[in-house]
Design an enzyme around this catalytic site. Structure first.
Site, PDB file in Angstrom:
ATOM      1  N   ASN A  91       0.821  -1.206   0.000  1.00 11.77           N
ATOM      2  CA  ASN A  91       0.000   0.000   0.000  1.00 11.77           C
ATOM      3  C   ASN A  91       0.856   1.257   0.000  1.00 11.77           C
ATOM      4  O   ASN A  91       0.469   2.281  -0.535  1.00 11.77           O
ATOM      5  CB  ASN A  91      -0.957  -0.007   1.180  1.00 11.77           C
ATOM      6  N   GLU A  92       2.062   1.173   0.590  1.00 14.93           N
ATOM      7  CA  GLU A  92       2.987   2.307   0.542  1.00 14.93           C
ATOM      8  C   GLU A  92       3.350   2.596  -0.910  1.00 14.93           C
ATOM      9  O   GLU A  92       3.370   3.732  -1.349  1.00 14.93           O
ATOM     10  CB  GLU A  92       4.250   1.980   1.348  1.00 14.93           C
TER      11      GLU A  92
END
Lengths: 363, 393
Positions: free
Chosen positions: B229-230
């Site tokens: 998700n980063e």
């Protein structure tokens, strides 16, 4: 913002061209042909240009062309670059065609009709190195008779008609006419033959009053779309080298597992990602008739030309000894990439154009 | 399924019931969360409506037009971008209920306790220990490069629960209470003079087992969700021409002809071209995402931006000559929001050095591209089947 993707139609066109070239443009044949006295593949050209109608992509339907855009032409050039195909597509179907489209005369339209059918090949009689922004020597004209000498003209030996820039306009000269001599040179890139064109009172037909505007248009389109050829070429070099390094074993392991080599290939992949964005942007700007087309062309050429050279040089080095042999096709790609980096202006010329267009003035 | 029209209607209903002009920020954010308009792709009851993520733009546009307050996403980026998707994917119902609302509303700031002095690129080698004690875990170790630790109420934490297993298998994922007396936060001053990050020392920190995310020993798998998700968050930027690091130097070049030399000109134009091509590549990536065909190109963009930021800011310092010898301010500060292009050329030069280290070093990213995009074999590995406690360190 420009559309930087490939449409479904463009993907289909790519598949068709790739499948033809896979059958008809094998590396071994291209290498063998290069040293014969017929370096152009006329049969392949006939299929591409006439049977598939690709010579007329840029030409309006009213003149017998396909009325397509530079986006489709770019896809064709990617594939031709991937196969270093020895056909006069860039010279006739792009540069000469676009130059004639810039003339807007009945004589030009007549020629365009001939080019669209693929039966006639046209070549702009300027050195291949001429950039859209550069000045060039014009041929002398007197009473419709042309006299002068131009070297390093690409695909001139395959041409039926030469487009010649003079101070009094753009002239068309049939290559079979009296006073026309076309002498093959020995090119670095054997797949894009060069020749010296000598005109001695050769008869010409005026096709455009403003030669320099038409020529600039032709060369700008050529530079913008050459980026797609360079992209296809770089992509082949990357794909081929990755595949080879997966199978080649040394030191009891796959050579492709060595980090120093993986990093070089990852960097090269990244360069092709960027080259694709630049090339698509240029093709789309031309297709849209955008005011930014000259910037997009210069940007694409300044970026993609060095990427293609780097890709071919890396492919050679990472293949090791086999890459240095005449038998392996890498040399065709290296020679094409290096000669493409000079074609239509070296990166420096295009950097200068970018600087001017975005107001980063030189000291 | 919830469509765009319905979302627009619901948003206008929210605005009618809680007019931004007469509603406090806290009340408005609470109402928005409860209406499922916080993050529409989240489940109902947790701030969403299980709608397609792309429809968030419909809600945001309505809210922005009405001048509604937002949750200041830049201040709570780690919570929104990393903690929340992980809690959503691996949390129990109680955990989701407890954490997601205050997180989204910005009432509780989150930080991330992953990297350690001895576990950077090789994050899975981390040595912070968590030992079971009844219903709790006792955690001891040192974490580093923690943004916002000094403001945070909660942290996502990975720690070693079984040192006898190979490194990837003995890790467990927790939510750590940053107010625990065993948590000590110290600013970590960087080469720029300021401290964006912290060191976090954990001494016998007590974490209830109810704050474990995922199974014991599954922490590495859970952490992949966080890290993925980063990367998604990094990929979505859209820049105008000269929108990044190339902007300030181009402006200086135009405004100050006395600084120009031929050598600088050549280098600047070359970098301008590369920056513009990189921007187009980012745009192409975005178009692929919108068309529903995400390509692998995203994995490489950070490599290019890191290199360009460094080269461009380095050239800018050189262009400035005598002024390039100066620096605006070395005072130790703790910025809430970091702007790589902010401040002066010297700051940009120094800060951008971190761009090729943070969020995956360029060297590791090249390995990832080579292995996952190009399919090249990985290097022979000696750490896979060795117990963590027996690894070289």
């Amino acid at each position: 913002m420009s559309d930087l993707l490939y449409s479904e139609t463009e993907d289909e066109l790519r598949s068709a061209v790739r499948s033809l070239l896979t059958d008809r443009c094998e590396a071994a044949q291209v290498i063998a042909r290069a040293e014969t006295d017929q370096p152009h593949d006329h049969d392949l050209w006939k299929t591409l240009a006439a049977d598939m109608g690709l010579a007329g992509l840029l030409i309006p339907e009213s003149l017998g062309g396909q009325g397509a855009t530079h986006r489709e032409v770019a896809v064709v050039l990617e594939e031709l670059g991937r196969f270093v195909a020895p056909v006069p597509y860039l010279t006739s179907a792009v540069i000469a065609t676009e130059t004639l489209l810039g003339c807007g005369s009945a004589a030009a339209d007549e020629l365009l009709t001939a080019l669209a059918s693929g039966r006639s090949i046209g070549v702009l009689a300027l050195p291949l190195s001429t950039a859209p922004s550069s000045s060039y020597a014009e041929v002398a004209e007197a009473d419709g008779k042309l006299t002068g000498r131009v070297g390093a003209v690409a695909d001139a030996t395959a041409a039926d008609v030469l487009l010649v820039s003079t101070a009094s306009g753009l002239y068309a000269v049939d290559t079979t006419a009296d006073g026309v001599r076309i002498t093959p040179q020995t090119p670095l890139d054997l797949t894009r033959p060069l020749a010296t064109v000598t005109l001695e009172s050769a008869p010409g037909r005026l096709v455009g009053a403003d030669a320099s505007a038409a020529v600039r248009r032709g060369l700008t389109a050529g530079a913008a779309l050459l980026a797609s050829e360079q992209l296809g070429l770089a992509d082949w070099c990357l794909t081929e080298t990755v595949a080879y390094l997966k199978t080649r074993k040394q030191f009891n392991r796959s050579v492709g597992s060595f980090q120093s080599l993986k990093h070089r290939l990852a960097e090269l992949w990244l360069e092709t990602v960027h080259a694709r964005a630049a090339a698509r942007n240029a093709a789309d700007a031309l297709a849209a008739g955008s005011d930014e087309a000259p910037l997009a062309a210069a940007l694409a050429q300044a970026y993609c030309a060095p990427v293609a050279v780097h890709a071919a040089e890396e492919a050679l080095q990472l293949h090791g000894g086999i890459g240095m042999t005449w038998e392996h096709p890498i040399h065709l790609y290296l020679k094409r990439a290096k000669s493409d980096s000079i074609a239509l202006g070296a990166a420096g010329a295009h950097q200068g154009t970018v600087a001017e267009l975005v107001d980063l003035q030189a000291p | 399924m919830t469509d765009a029209t319905e979302l627009a209607t619901r948003t206008r209903e929210l605005l009618a019931a809680y007019p931004p002009a007469t509603t406090s920020r806290e009340d408005f954010l609470k109402a928005r969360f409860d209406a499922g308009l916080a993050w529409v792709h989240y489940p109902e009851g947790l701030g969403g409506l299980a709608a397609p993520r792309s429809l968030q733009a419909v809600v945001d546009a309505e809210l922005e037009a009405a001048g509604a307050p937002d949750n200041d996403p830049r201040r709570i980026g780690i919570g929104l971008g990393m903690a929340a998707p992980t809690v959503l994917a691996f949390g129990t119902d109680e955990q989701k209920e407890r954490f997601l609302g205050p997180l989204w509303r910005g009432e509780e700031v989150w930080c991330q306790l992953f990297s350690e002095p001895g576990a950077g690129s090789d994050l899975a080698a981390l040595g912070t220990r968590a030992v079971r004690d009844g219903d709790d875990w006792i955690v001891t170790g040192q974490k580093v490069w923690t943004s916002n630790a000094h403001n945070a109420r909660w942290a996502i934490l990975i720690a070693r629960t079984d040192p006898d297993l190979p490194k990837h298998r003995g890790i467990t994922y927790f939510v750590c209470d940053m107010t625990d007396p065993g948590v000590e936060v110290r600013p970590l001053r960087q080469i720029t003079g300021e401290a964006e990050f912290n060191e976090v020392f954990l001494t016998d920190v007590r974490i209830p087992d109810a704050h474990r995310l995922g199974e014991v020993g599954d922490g590495w798998k859970v952490a992949q969700t966080t890290l993925m998700n980063e990367r998604v968050a990094i990929g979505g930027m859209r820049l105008p021409r000269e929108g990044g690091m190339i902007g300030p130097i181009s402006a200086t070049w135009r405004e100050r002809p006395e600084l120009r030399t031929r050598d600088l000109h050549q280098r600047l134009v070359k970098l301008w071209i590369e920056a513009e091509v990189a921007r187009l590549s980012g745009e192409r990536l975005r178009q692929q995402l919108v068309a529903g065909h995400p390509g692998p190109e995203g994995s490489g963009m950070k490599l290019t931006f890191a290199r360009l930021n460094q080269e461009i800011s380095g050239l800018e310092v050189e262009l400035l000559g005598d002024e390039g010898l100066l620096y605006d301010d070395w005072t130790m500060r703790r910025p809430d929001i970091v702007d790589f292009v902010g401040r002066d050329a010297g700051y940009r030069y120094l800060r951008s050095k971190g761009n090729s280290i943070e969020g995956g070093t360029s060297e590791v990213l090249l390995n990832i591209v080579a292995e996952r995009v190009l399919g090249l074999p990985s290097e022979p590995r000696t750490d896979k089947d060795v117990a963590w406690k027996d690894l070289a360190r």
